[in-house]
Design a protein around this motif. Structure first.
Motif, short mmCIF file in Angstrom:
data_model
loop_
_atom_site.label_atom_id
_atom_site.label_comp_id
_atom_site.label_asym_id
_atom_site.label_seq_id
_atom_site.Cartn_x
_atom_site.Cartn_y
_atom_site.Cartn_z
N GLY A 1 0.82 -1.21 0.00
CA GLY A 1 0.00 0.00 0.00
C GLY A 1 0.85 1.26 0.00
O GLY A 1 0.61 2.19 -0.77
N LEU A 2 1.87 1.28 0.84
CA LEU A 2 2.76 2.44 0.89
C LEU A 2 3.59 2.55 -0.39
O LEU A 2 3.85 3.65 -0.88
CB LEU A 2 3.66 2.36 2.12
N CYS B 1 -3.44 2.78 -2.11
CA CYS B 1 -2.72 2.66 -0.84
C CYS B 1 -3.70 2.36 0.29
O CYS B 1 -3.47 1.46 1.10
CB CYS B 1 -1.95 3.94 -0.54
N ARG C 1 -3.32 6.53 -6.72
CA ARG C 1 -2.31 5.94 -5.84
C ARG C 1 -2.74 6.00 -4.39
O ARG C 1 -2.55 5.04 -3.64
CB ARG C 1 -0.96 6.64 -6.04
N CYS D 1 -3.74 -0.98 2.60
CA CYS D 1 -3.51 -0.81 4.03
C CYS D 1 -4.68 -1.37 4.84
O CYS D 1 -4.48 -2.01 5.87
CB CYS D 1 -3.24 0.66 4.37
N LEU E 1 2.59 1.78 -3.28
CA LEU E 1 1.70 2.32 -4.32
C LEU E 1 1.72 3.85 -4.36
O LEU E 1 1.35 4.44 -5.37
CB LEU E 1 0.27 1.83 -4.10
N LEU E 2 2.15 4.47 -3.28
CA LEU E 2 2.22 5.94 -3.26
C LEU E 2 3.37 6.46 -4.12
O LEU E 2 3.39 7.63 -4.49
CB LEU E 2 2.37 6.44 -1.82
#
Length: 189
Positions: free
Chosen positions: A80-81, A171, A167, A175, A83-84
């Motif tokens: 998830g992070l 994320c 994004r 998460c 994806l940022l």
């Protein structure tokens, strides 16, 4: 059903703005036969995500269930992070495959582009989390196709979706999946 839904939604959202979506746009612009491009994407994704799911099942079968839950939960949050972070456009030396026609070029290029990609890693994690790898493969393939088929036919419209918003949404989805997995692992908040 949860495995299928989570895989479909998770991979669909992760794929928006991904390098393989840019590859779809490139291939669709290069080849007039959109159906061959889409068939190549489908075949490459099915093969790649099937192998990914098998890997996820193997990992889950060799590690204690509590460790799998914690590892998968934390990995979902890490993806998830990740994806940022925007993807870099890395065409590399792959263009030599274009001479083999729309289907074969797409099959090879898309399969190679998916190796180590966020959606492949997500498929491994989803297969490790759920005891339903066929549902994970079906969902991840459908999610990826749902994100790429419109690009093959009307890429200029899809390109207008703000990548940053996508994004952030992706994320959040990963998460949440991570937190839900951790809660299933016995994490108390």
């Amino acid at each position: 059903m949860e495995a299928f839904f989570s895989s479909t939604v998770g991979v669909f959202i992760a794929e928006i703005g991904d390098k393989t979506q840019l590859l779809t746009l490139f291939l669709a612009a290069r080849f007039a036969d959109k159906k061959a491009v889409i068939a190549g994407i489908f075949a490459a994704t099915l093969l790649n995500h099937l192998l990914s799911a098998v890997l996820g099942v193997m990992i889950a079968s060799r590690i204690a269930p509590e460790i799998v839950k914690w590892t998968v939960g934390m990995s979902f949050i890490a993806v998830g992070l990740w994806l940022l972070v925007p993807d870099k456009d890395d065409d590399g030396d792959r263009c030599r495959w274009l001479k083999y026609g729309a289907f074969f070029a797409t099959l090879v290029l898309f399969f190679l582009a998916e190796i180590g990609d966020k959606t492949q890693i997500a498929t491994v994690l989803l297969a490790a989390r759920y005891d339903a790898w066929p549902a994970v493969v079906a969902g991840s393939v459908i999610g990826l196709m749902a994100a790429n088929v419109p690009v093959a036919y009307c890429g200029e419209l899809v390109a207008k979706i703000p990548a940053r918003a996508v994004r952030i949404t992706a994320c959040a989805v990963f998460c949440v999946l991570g937190v839900l997995t951790l809660l299933g692992a016995g994490l108390t908040l």
